[in-house]
Design a protein around this motif. Structure first.
Motif, PDB file in Angstrom:
ATOM      1  N   UNK A 189       0.648  -1.104   0.016  1.00 44.41           N
ATOM      2  CA  UNK A 189      -0.162  -0.006  -0.096  1.00 44.41           C
ATOM      3  C   UNK A 189       0.767   1.429   0.106  1.00 44.41           C
ATOM      4  N   UNK A 190       1.990   1.070  -0.442  1.00 39.68           N
ATOM      5  CA  UNK A 190       3.040   2.280   0.054  1.00 39.68           C
ATOM      6  C   UNK A 190       2.695   3.260  -1.487  1.00 39.68           C
ATOM      7  N   UNK A 191       2.663   4.470  -0.961  1.00 40.53           N
ATOM      8  CA  UNK A 191       2.376   5.471  -2.272  1.00 40.53           C
ATOM      9  C   UNK A 191       3.652   6.222  -2.715  1.00 40.53           C
ATOM     10  N   UNK A 192       4.707   6.073  -1.813  1.00 40.23           N
ATOM     11  CA  UNK A 192       6.082   6.924  -2.038  1.00 40.23           C
ATOM     12  C   UNK A 192       7.260   5.977  -1.987  1.00 40.23           C
ATOM     13  N   UNK A 193       8.312   6.234  -2.766  1.00 43.64           N
ATOM     14  CA  UNK A 193       9.056   5.291  -2.785  1.00 43.64           C
ATOM     15  C   UNK A 193      10.399   5.674  -1.841  1.00 43.64           C
ATOM     16  N   UNK A 194      10.256   6.830  -1.249  1.00 42.48           N
ATOM     17  CA  UNK A 194      11.371   7.242  -0.157  1.00 42.48           C
ATOM     18  C   UNK A 194      10.570   7.626   1.160  1.00 42.48           C
ATOM     19  N   UNK A 195       9.524   6.894   1.321  1.00 44.05           N
ATOM     20  CA  UNK A 195       8.844   7.158   2.789  1.00 44.05           C
ATOM     21  C   UNK A 195       9.340   6.667   3.914  1.00 44.05           C
ATOM     22  N   UNK A 196       9.988   5.457   3.710  1.00 42.32           N
ATOM     23  CA  UNK A 196      10.551   4.589   4.857  1.00 42.32           C
ATOM     24  C   UNK A 196      11.961   4.264   4.607  1.00 42.32           C
ATOM     25  N   UNK A 197      12.879   5.080   5.288  1.00 42.63           N
ATOM     26  CA  UNK A 197      14.379   4.740   5.197  1.00 42.63           C
ATOM     27  C   UNK A 197      14.684   3.397   5.788  1.00 42.63           C
ATOM     28  N   UNK A 198      15.675   2.906   5.379  1.00 43.56           N
ATOM     29  CA  UNK A 198      16.255   1.666   6.084  1.00 43.56           C
ATOM     30  C   UNK A 198      16.832   1.798   7.222  1.00 43.56           C
ATOM     31  N   UNK A 199      16.392   1.226   8.242  1.00 45.39           N
ATOM     32  CA  UNK A 199      16.955   1.614   9.571  1.00 45.39           C
ATOM     33  C   UNK A 199      18.331   0.843  10.094  1.00 45.39           C
ATOM     34  N   UNK A 200      18.928   1.304  10.829  1.00 46.95           N
ATOM     35  CA  UNK A 200      20.253   1.112  11.290  1.00 46.95           C
ATOM     36  C   UNK A 200      20.323  -0.425  11.701  1.00 46.95           C
ATOM     37  N   UNK A 201      21.547  -1.127  11.078  1.00 48.45           N
ATOM     38  CA  UNK A 201      21.674  -2.420  11.364  1.00 48.45           C
ATOM     39  C   UNK A 201      20.927  -3.314  10.286  1.00 48.45           C
ATOM     40  N   UNK A 202      20.376  -2.640   9.145  1.00 48.00           N
ATOM     41  CA  UNK A 202      19.710  -3.233   8.249  1.00 48.00           C
ATOM     42  C   UNK A 202      20.265  -2.639   6.814  1.00 48.00           C
ATOM     43  N   UNK A 203      20.023  -3.438   5.676  1.00 45.27           N
ATOM     44  CA  UNK A 203      20.159  -3.021   4.318  1.00 45.27           C
ATOM     45  C   UNK A 203      18.740  -3.078   3.383  1.00 45.27           C
ATOM     46  N   UNK A 204      18.633  -2.155   2.695  1.00 50.34           N
ATOM     47  CA  UNK A 204      17.533  -2.184   1.636  1.00 50.34           C
ATOM     48  C   UNK A 204      17.922  -2.239   0.099  1.00 50.34           C
TER      49      UNK A 204
END
Length: 222
Positions: A189-204
């Motif tokens: 259901x996301x409407x934007x490609x930059x809405x949720x930054x990858x958190x520390x300790x993870x990669x996206x």
């Protein structure tokens, strides 16, 4: 077919646009059938629906156009469509997906149904009964342009939530706009490609649905 003849009538009366009747011998308007979800009935006196709702739009039942547009005052009827849909298999609920009105602006804080891929291949055969009762405000709701955060295939009876790992950033989409940007993740259901930054300790990587934890022995600081 496509007409009804009340007692004492001198000529048949056509079923109105947005409806059809595939048989002979109808006696009243009430026997005319609303155009089924996913289809539209353009002409009066129709014996069959005219065709499928156009891609980028959804027809929730009784549509008289392949590109229905709802009055902004009826935008809340979309929620009722999703809540009352006969398709419930593997459905999940997501909070704060973008809503819409005919001006294209968003409003947050509304629930919407996220329907699984298996559900997309099924056909909705009935509108939620409560939508079409004469006393209910949504009885005149016939569908609308696909809202942000969703896409609508040809013949859609309701909007399909944008798939995880992708985004739907405008109204009227017939498919997701693209994959989620690298360094970010996109839940369903996301409407934007930059809405949720990858958190520390993870990669996206590109098209990430949920953040991936960094392997043991590595670290990501930002």
């Amino acid at each position: 077919m496509g007409h009804f003849c009340p007692q004492g009538s001198g000529s048949p009366t056509p079923c109105p646009v947005g409806s059809f009747f595939p048989e002979l011998g109808a006696l009243s308007l009430s026997q005319c059938r609303p155009c089924p979800p996913g289809k539209y009935c353009l002409n009066p006196g129709a014996s069959q629906p005219t065709g499928l709702c156009f891609a980028g739009f959804f027809c929730s039942g009784g549509a008289d156009s392949p590109t229905p547009r709802a009055n902004s005052s009826l935008s809340s009827c979309l929620l009722k469509i999703l809540e009352g849909s006969t398709i419930r298999t593997n459905a999940t609920w997501m909070q704060n997906l973008p809503c819409f009105n005919n001006s294209g602006r968003d409003a947050s804080g509304i629930k919407a149904a996220a329907v699984s891929r298996e559900d997309l291949d099924q056909t909705v055969t009935d509108s939620p009964p409560s939508l079409k009762t004469p006393q209910y405000a949504c009885s005149t709701y016939r569908g609308d342009i696909c809202p942000r955060g969703f896409y609508c295939l040809m013949g859609s009876a309701y909007p399909h939530s944008c798939e995880a790992g992708s985004y739907c950033n405008q109204t009227g989409l017939e498919a997701p706009a693209g994959p989620c940007a690298a360094g970010y993740y996109c839940p369903r259901g996301s409407s934007e490609p930059h809405a949720n930054p990858c958190p520390t300790g993870h990669y996206c990587p590109l098209g990430t649905q949920l953040p991936l934890p960094c392997p043991l022995g590595t670290v990501k600081n930002n």
